[in-house]
Design a protein around this motif. Structure first.
Motif, PDB file in Angstrom:
ATOM      1  N   TYR A  40     -20.735 -31.967   1.207  1.00 26.78           N
ATOM      2  CA  TYR A  40     -21.320 -30.996  -0.076  1.00 26.78           C
ATOM      3  C   TYR A  40     -20.152 -31.355  -0.610  1.00 26.78           C
ATOM      4  O   TYR A  40     -19.170 -30.627  -0.481  1.00 26.78           O
ATOM      5  CB  TYR A  40     -21.647 -29.561  -0.419  1.00 26.78           C
ATOM      6  N   ILE A  41     -20.231 -31.585  -2.414  1.00 24.37           N
ATOM      7  CA  ILE A  41     -19.287 -31.406  -3.513  1.00 24.37           C
ATOM      8  C   ILE A  41     -19.782 -30.580  -3.994  1.00 24.37           C
ATOM      9  O   ILE A  41     -20.700 -30.272  -4.439  1.00 24.37           O
ATOM     10  CB  ILE A  41     -19.436 -32.838  -4.023  1.00 24.37           C
ATOM     11  N   ASP A  42     -18.705 -30.134  -5.517  1.00 26.13           N
ATOM     12  CA  ASP A  42     -18.818 -29.772  -6.096  1.00 26.13           C
ATOM     13  C   ASP A  42     -18.184 -30.117  -7.587  1.00 26.13           C
ATOM     14  O   ASP A  42     -16.608 -30.346  -6.766  1.00 26.13           O
ATOM     15  CB  ASP A  42     -18.587 -28.168  -5.717  1.00 26.13           C
ATOM     16  N   GLY A  96     -26.594 -27.180  -4.351  1.00 29.90           N
ATOM     17  CA  GLY A  96     -27.786 -26.807  -4.597  1.00 29.90           C
ATOM     18  C   GLY A  96     -27.879 -25.414  -4.281  1.00 29.90           C
ATOM     19  O   GLY A  96     -26.993 -25.169  -4.777  1.00 29.90           O
ATOM     20  N   ILE A  97     -28.868 -24.606  -5.013  1.00 28.08           N
ATOM     21  CA  ILE A  97     -29.262 -23.302  -5.465  1.00 28.08           C
ATOM     22  C   ILE A  97     -28.890 -22.625  -4.159  1.00 28.08           C
ATOM     23  O   ILE A  97     -28.445 -21.604  -3.992  1.00 28.08           O
ATOM     24  CB  ILE A  97     -30.620 -22.834  -6.262  1.00 28.08           C
ATOM     25  N   THR A 184     -36.294 -27.523  -6.408  1.00 30.61           N
ATOM     26  CA  THR A 184     -36.700 -29.179  -6.909  1.00 30.61           C
ATOM     27  C   THR A 184     -35.837 -29.133  -8.566  1.00 30.61           C
ATOM     28  O   THR A 184     -35.591 -28.141  -9.133  1.00 30.61           O
ATOM     29  CB  THR A 184     -38.371 -29.193  -7.489  1.00 30.61           C
ATOM     30  N   GLY A 185     -35.207 -30.371  -8.452  1.00 26.43           N
ATOM     31  CA  GLY A 185     -34.778 -30.303  -9.013  1.00 26.43           C
ATOM     32  C   GLY A 185     -32.651 -30.206  -8.909  1.00 26.43           C
ATOM     33  O   GLY A 185     -32.115 -30.172 -10.068  1.00 26.43           O
ATOM     34  N   ALA A 186     -32.401 -28.469  -8.242  1.00 28.00           N
ATOM     35  CA  ALA A 186     -31.734 -28.878  -7.547  1.00 28.00           C
ATOM     36  C   ALA A 186     -30.769 -28.823  -7.478  1.00 28.00           C
ATOM     37  O   ALA A 186     -29.078 -28.856  -7.106  1.00 28.00           O
ATOM     38  CB  ALA A 186     -32.211 -26.807  -7.339  1.00 28.00           C
ATOM     39  N   THR A 205     -30.259 -44.339  -2.187  1.00 34.81           N
ATOM     40  CA  THR A 205     -30.568 -43.100  -3.639  1.00 34.81           C
ATOM     41  C   THR A 205     -31.335 -42.639  -3.796  1.00 34.81           C
ATOM     42  O   THR A 205     -32.132 -43.489  -4.222  1.00 34.81           O
ATOM     43  CB  THR A 205     -28.701 -43.475  -4.875  1.00 34.81           C
ATOM     44  N   GLY A 206     -30.553 -40.994  -4.436  1.00 33.85           N
ATOM     45  CA  GLY A 206     -31.874 -40.553  -4.596  1.00 33.85           C
ATOM     46  C   GLY A 206     -31.519 -38.795  -5.310  1.00 33.85           C
ATOM     47  O   GLY A 206     -30.414 -38.556  -4.633  1.00 33.85           O
ATOM     48  N   ALA A 207     -32.389 -38.868  -5.611  1.00 33.89           N
ATOM     49  CA  ALA A 207     -32.180 -36.868  -6.775  1.00 33.89           C
ATOM     50  C   ALA A 207     -33.069 -36.001  -6.293  1.00 33.89           C
ATOM     51  O   ALA A 207     -34.353 -36.771  -6.113  1.00 33.89           O
ATOM     52  CB  ALA A 207     -31.406 -37.169  -7.950  1.00 33.89           C
ATOM     53  N   GLU A 208     -32.750 -35.170  -6.064  1.00 38.15           N
ATOM     54  CA  GLU A 208     -34.083 -33.775  -5.627  1.00 38.15           C
ATOM     55  C   GLU A 208     -33.916 -33.327  -6.855  1.00 38.15           C
ATOM     56  O   GLU A 208     -32.844 -32.859  -7.348  1.00 38.15           O
ATOM     57  CB  GLU A 208     -34.425 -33.071  -4.314  1.00 38.15           C
TER      58      GLU A 208
END
Length: 208
Positions: A40-42, A96-97, A184-186, A205-208
């Motif tokens: 997990y990165i930020d 994510g949220i 979704t999208g977070a 690769t992908g994105a939620e």
């Protein structure tokens, strides 16, 4: 945090920092077909406040480009250092949220928020709890669980996540939550699936 996750965090944190990002923590999960290494990165607070981030997009948080850059560098480092025996999948993700919490500093950052927590050893007859973070002192975290204070040693916390306030976010949980509470999208993430302890030549690769 498990020993292997701690080892990997210490090994990889400088690499992530060199990219101008922050390594929040690592989950190391074992399975019969191989391990999963989830990083997990930020974006550091200074960059989120408007300073330039690695992709020149200060203030926009973690992007898929950030995840892909970290995935490439970390995969190369793991190939060289070889800290993992056997096959594994590498996943790089934004928090994510419903962001995970890995240490007392992160619990302190989200004091006042509600967290879902899993314990290594039972306390007061429970292994899981959901409560508001009311205090962080030294190596302990205190939660308000159904109106009762419960103080837990940080080293007894196996995993923890912030519970989003969906009403405050204006999101309907039944429509917008998916996959263990992620919105979704977070979340942004990139995957590498090494074979025989090496990077795949064609990572997905992908994105939620």
């Amino acid at each position: 945090m498990a020993d292997k996750a701690t080892q990997l965090t210490e090994l990889l944190a400088p690499t992530v920092k060199a990219l101008g990002l922050e390594l929040l923590g690592i989950e190391y999960l074992t399975a019969p077909g191989g391990a999963l290494v989830r990083i997990y990165i930020d974006v550091p607070a200074s960059a989120e406040a408007g300073q330039a981030d690695p992709e020149g997009e200060g203030g926009q948080g973690v992007t898929i480009e950030h995840c892909e850059a970290v995935s490439r560098e970390v995969s190369a480092q793991l190939d060289v250092e070889d800290p993992i025996t056997g096959n594994y999948t590498l996943e790089v993700s934004s928090p994510g949220i419903d962001r995970p919490l890995f240490n007392v500093a992160q619990f302190a950052q989200f004091q006042g928020e509600t967290a879902k927590v899993g314990l290594k050893l039972p306390q007061d007859g429970r292994r899981r709890l959901t409560g508001r973070i009311t205090a962080v002192e030294g190596d302990t975290v205190t939660f308000d669980v159904d109106g009762n204070a419960l103080t837990v040693q940080a080293d007894n916390i196996e995993k923890a996540r912030v519970v989003p306030d969906w009403a405050a976010l204006g999101l309907a949980a039944s429509k917008d939550k998916k996959d263990n509470g992620r919105a979704t999208g977070a979340t942004r993430k990139a995957n590498h699936t090494p074979r025989d302890n090496k990077r795949s030549a064609d990572p997905s690769t992908g994105a939620e």
